[in-house]
Design an enzyme around this catalytic site. Structure first.
Site, short mmCIF file in Angstrom:
data_model
loop_
_atom_site.label_atom_id
_atom_site.label_comp_id
_atom_site.label_asym_id
_atom_site.label_seq_id
_atom_site.Cartn_x
_atom_site.Cartn_y
_atom_site.Cartn_z
N LYS A 22 0.84 -1.21 0.00
CA LYS A 22 0.00 0.00 0.00
C LYS A 22 0.87 1.25 0.00
CE LYS A 22 -1.81 1.76 4.04
NZ LYS A 22 -1.52 3.20 4.13
N ASN A 23 1.84 1.30 0.89
CA ASN A 23 2.62 2.53 1.05
C ASN A 23 3.60 2.77 -0.09
OD1 ASN A 23 1.20 2.99 3.34
ND2 ASN A 23 2.88 2.61 4.77
N CYS A 118 -5.38 13.26 13.05
CA CYS A 118 -5.91 11.97 12.67
C CYS A 118 -5.78 11.06 13.87
CB CYS A 118 -5.22 11.42 11.42
SG CYS A 118 -3.85 10.37 11.75
N ARG A 123 -0.56 14.86 12.87
CA ARG A 123 0.46 14.52 11.87
C ARG A 123 0.74 15.75 11.03
NH1 ARG A 123 -1.31 8.59 9.74
NH2 ARG A 123 0.72 8.54 8.76
N ASP A 307 4.26 0.70 12.20
CA ASP A 307 3.07 0.05 11.63
C ASP A 307 2.93 -1.42 12.05
OD1 ASP A 307 2.34 2.37 10.39
OD2 ASP A 307 2.89 1.77 8.37
C1 UD1 Z 1 4.13 6.89 6.40
C2 UD1 Z 1 3.26 5.68 6.20
C3 UD1 Z 1 2.68 5.21 7.52
C4 UD1 Z 1 3.78 4.99 8.54
C5 UD1 Z 1 4.68 6.22 8.65
C6 UD1 Z 1 5.90 5.98 9.53
C7 UD1 Z 1 2.38 6.00 3.96
C8 UD1 Z 1 1.20 6.25 3.11
N1 UD1 Z 1 2.18 6.02 5.27
O1 UD1 Z 1 3.28 7.93 6.90
O2 UD1 Z 1 1.99 3.98 7.29
O3 UD1 Z 1 3.20 4.76 9.81
O4 UD1 Z 1 5.16 6.58 7.34
O5 UD1 Z 1 6.62 4.90 9.10
O6 UD1 Z 1 3.47 5.75 3.47
N2 UD1 Z 1 6.27 14.57 10.93
C9 UD1 Z 1 6.49 15.89 11.28
N3 UD1 Z 1 6.42 16.84 10.30
C10 UD1 Z 1 6.16 16.54 9.00
C11 UD1 Z 1 5.95 15.18 8.65
C12 UD1 Z 1 6.01 14.22 9.65
O7 UD1 Z 1 6.70 16.20 12.44
O8 UD1 Z 1 6.10 17.45 8.16
C13 UD1 Z 1 6.31 13.55 11.99
C14 UD1 Z 1 4.94 12.89 12.18
O9 UD1 Z 1 4.13 13.65 13.02
C15 UD1 Z 1 5.32 11.58 12.81
C16 UD1 Z 1 6.66 11.26 12.14
O10 UD1 Z 1 7.14 12.48 11.60
O11 UD1 Z 1 5.50 11.71 14.18
C17 UD1 Z 1 6.57 10.21 11.06
O12 UD1 Z 1 5.73 10.64 10.05
P1 UD1 Z 1 5.97 10.31 8.51
O13 UD1 Z 1 7.21 9.51 8.34
O14 UD1 Z 1 5.85 11.57 7.74
O15 UD1 Z 1 4.73 9.38 8.20
P2 UD1 Z 1 3.79 9.44 6.94
O16 UD1 Z 1 4.57 9.71 5.71
O17 UD1 Z 1 2.60 10.27 7.24
#
Ligand code: UD1
Length: 421
Positions: A22-23, A118, A123, A307
């Site tokens: 999926k990701n 969420c 996030r 995850d």
């Molecule tokens: C992706 C995955 C999700 C997985 C996550 C971490 C997809 C579609 N989803 O989500 O399944 O759980 O990676 O492995 O691929 N953060 C910030 N600022 C930002 C962006 C992120 O502080 O601008 C923080 C988030 O709040 C969180 C952490 O970074 O605490 C990880 O988030 P991130 O790696 O961005 O996850 P996603 O890409 O949303």
């Protein structure tokens, strides 16, 4: 709104085939915005999130054909007809935000609803925006939308304060069409980043270093269509590995990449699970040794995946001895604890840590899927709980597990789905 009805089952035994990730498929589909051409995406899983991405691309002017008899998605990307992504789509799926980078790079403008809070915590997206600003985008946010504008993006050096998966992907996609060279430092290293980089390189991009902490992207004038097969889903793989362990079963997992699940393998072995890699797949046996406790800390890849935290916690409730699980990636990713406790797990939370006493005989209860992986955790717990477990809010599970009930039933699980209006 449907439900899963689960009865205590015998140890799960047999074979299961892992679907495409999926990701990986979601950002890959978003990347097709970067060139008006045709694409063939193979090993695409049939999931609710993939459906949302198909709808989103159609709204932007693409013709999208989904053929799940062959797990194939054909995309014909036309001229972009809409540069806005409404809240309705972003709130259904946070990954809708992935179109920001490609849309901006292709058309010079993108307006996307902010994801907002969420279930697994606040996030934020400031790292996505910081990266795009360094590439020269003007970004404003107001009224719940982010609007980005740039005549022509220019390469730059982006240091990510945290190796965010989504930010790395958004910036990498945008940088493919920027003028000059971009470096992403402290980049996320997940296998899905590598798959996206491979896809972009097939489209004609020049990306090096994906899978390490520094990614170099040399901008090119234009990209083109391509054919690609998505990598197997490492979280689905991990979930079935835990299914073998929690049920004290014996499962052969086909089409898994064991390198992508190293931390899950290591932790299961610490618990006493026996794992053999054979030519046919990964054989996971929870029936050889009595299973014992272990501690888990979630971290960005190659650390233990957040995850997999909920599913592993379900397993730890049933093993001998106490375990500690620390969630370092997301705040507030313990919503499933309340549900596992309704089944007798007796887990205590203290900030980022949770204490699992272990050694529990779980009992069936009415529970909900609090989120995608929390949903998988209660399903796994239900398979070994005494009596009947009734799981509602199962749309979360449909977001990320292809044919979950069919695959579990194929292994001998007593689970059925009731679809209600
Ligand atoms: C992706 C995955 C999700 C997985 C996550 C971490 C997809 C579609 N989803 O989500 O399944 O759980 O990676 O492995 O691929 N953060 C910030 N600022 C930002 C962006 C992120 O502080 O601008 C923080 C988030 O709040 C969180 C952490 O970074 O605490 C990880 O988030 P991130 O790696 O961005 O996850 P996603 O890409 O949303």
């Amino acid at each position: 709104m449907g439900k899963f009805i689960i009865e205590q089952s015998a140890p799960l035994c047999g074979e299961v085939e892992i679907s495409g990730a999926k990701n990986a498929v979601l950002p890959i589909m978003a990347a097709t915005i970067l060139a008006e051409d045709t694409y063939e995406i193979n090993d695409a899983p049939q999931l609710r999130d993939v459906d949302v991405m198909c709808r989103l691309l159609r709204q932007m002017g693409a013709e999208v054909e989904e053929d799940y008899t062959q797990n194939k998605i054909n995309i014909k990307m036309g001229p972009i007809t809409a540069e806005e992504v409404p809240y309705d789509l972003v709130k259904r799926m946070r990954a809708s935000f992935f179109v920001l980078g490609p849309l901006l790079a292709k058309t010079g403008r993108a307006k996307i609803a902010l994801p907002g809070g969420c279930t697994i915590g606040d996030r934020p997206v400031e790292l996505h925006l910081k990266g795009l600003r360094i590439l020269g985008a003007q970004i404003n946010d107001a009224h719940g939308y982010v609007e980005a504008v740039a005549d022509k993006l220019k390469g730059g050096k982006v240091y990510l304060d945290f190796p965010s998966v989504g930010a790395t992907e958004n910036i990498m996609m945008a940088a493919t069409l920027a003028e000059g060279v971009t470096f992403i430092e402290n980049a996320a290293q997940e296998p899905e980043i590598v798959d996206l980089a491979n896809f972009l390189n097939k489209m004609g991009a020049k990306i090096k270093g994906a899978g390490t902490d520094t990614i170099k992207i040399e901008g090119v004038e234009a990209l083109h269509g391509c054919r690609h097969a998505v990598i197997p889903d490492r979280i689905e793989t991990g979930t079935f590995m835990v299914a073998a362990a929690i049920s004290r079963g014996d499962i052969l997992i086909r089409n898994a990449v064991s390198d992508h699940v190293k931390p899950v393998i290591a932790k299961l072995i610490e618990c006493g699970v026996v794992i053999d890699e054979t030519d046919e797949g990964m054989r996971v046996r929870g029936d050889v040794n009595p299973l014992i406790a272990t501690d888990i800390k979630t971290l960005p890849y190659p650390g233990f995946p957040t995850d997999m935290q909920a599913q592993f916690m379900a397993l730890l409730t049933t093993v001998e001895g106490p375990s500690v699980v620390i969630e370092n990636v997301f705040e507030n990713r313990f919503m499933h604890v309340g549900e596992l406790n309704r089944m007798g797990a007796n887990i205590k939370i203290d900030g980022k840590s949770s204490m699992i006493p272990g050694g529990k005989h779980l009992y069936g209860a009415e529970v909900i899927c609090t989120d995608l992986r929390g949903g998988a955790a209660v399903v796994l717990a239900g398979l070994v709980a005494e009596g009947t477990t009734e799981v509602s809010e199962i749309y979360h599970v449909d977001r990320g597990y292809e044919k979950f009930v069919e695959k579990l039933t194929g292994l001998g699980a007593k689970i059925s789905r009731i679809d209600e209006e």
